[in-house]
Design an enzyme around this catalytic site. Structure first.
Site, PDB file in Angstrom:
ATOM      1  N   GLU A   1       0.829  -1.212   0.000  1.00 41.53           N
ATOM      2  CA  GLU A   1       0.000   0.000   0.000  1.00 41.53           C
ATOM      3  C   GLU A   1       0.863   1.261   0.000  1.00 41.53           C
ATOM      4  O   GLU A   1       0.548   2.235  -0.693  1.00 41.53           O
ATOM      5  CB  GLU A   1      -0.970  -0.011   1.184  1.00 41.53           C
TER       6      GLU A   1
ATOM      7  N   HIS B   1      -5.340  -6.587 -10.909  1.00 41.84           N
ATOM      8  CA  HIS B   1      -4.800  -7.556  -9.952  1.00 41.84           C
ATOM      9  C   HIS B   1      -4.570  -8.923 -10.590  1.00 41.84           C
ATOM     10  O   HIS B   1      -3.980  -9.795  -9.963  1.00 41.84           O
ATOM     11  CB  HIS B   1      -5.757  -7.721  -8.767  1.00 41.84           C
TER      12      HIS B   1
END
Length: 198
Positions: free
Chosen positions: A84, A186
């Site tokens: 992140e 993803h």
């Protein structure tokens, strides 16, 4: 600051420690002072939602769910924190458009850097592959929180159903097996991660 976190909540302690390690890695290894390279304060939130199996960077802060106890436990583990944080670094550097192939590159850079941070901060656990040992570095992503499979993603072999579970395999070659023609970020990020592993 780590002093802002609780001293009895293991998820808070883990999140505080891991965000601190991520920032130290970027500073000591890459000479980068926080994600904007100007010392901006990194705010991380844990215990987000109810049974929330995700983590994200929203442009101003990092947020980590506690998982649901079936798919995953808390996502405030080291490589996910690094993942992140790298989205924030990307925003302040390349600012890759978050769709299609540039979005897949954005996602793969985050998994790659999360893995690099593990290898910098933790003992080498590569010999355990395709299994994992918590608190060791390996080529797996999210393995310290994932429950429904060994890991969320795998840089060593993105198409390995033993590590990521059947149906969660990613491509290892551009437009190869498991490639998503709809360009889900993803899914197609497996190609660059495998390239990095090689």
């Amino acid at each position: 600051s780590i002093s802002d976190w609780g001293t009895s909540d293991r998820v808070e302690m883990s999140g505080g420690r891991n965000i601190e390690l991520v920032q130290r890695y970027y500073l000591e290894v890459h000479g980068r002072n926080s994600f904007n390279n100007a010392g901006i304060y990194s705010r991380a939130n844990v215990h987000y939602g109810s049974s929330y199996v995700n983590a994200y960077w929203d442009g101003t802060a990092f947020t980590f769910g506690d998982g649901n106890g079936t798919t995953a436990n808390s996502l405030a583990v080291l490589d996910i924190c690094g993942h992140e944080f790298t989205h924030a670094v990307d925003q302040y550097t390349a600012n890759l458009t978050y769709s299609g192939e540039s979005g897949a590159l954005n996602e793969s850079f985050s998994d790659i850097m999360g893995t690099c941070i593990e290898f910098w901060a933790e003992p080498d656990g590569r010999a355990n592959y395709p299994g994992e040992v918590a608190g060791t570095a390996d080529w797996l992503c999210g393995e310290d929180s994932w429950l429904s499979s060994v890991a969320l993603r795998d840089l060593r072999n993105p198409a390995n159903p033993v590590t990521v579970g059947a149906g969660n395999q990613q491509p290892t070659r551009y437009q190869g097996t498991y490639w998503d023609p709809a360009q889900e970020v993803h899914q197609n990020d497996g190609v660059q991660k495998f390239f990095f592993y090689l």
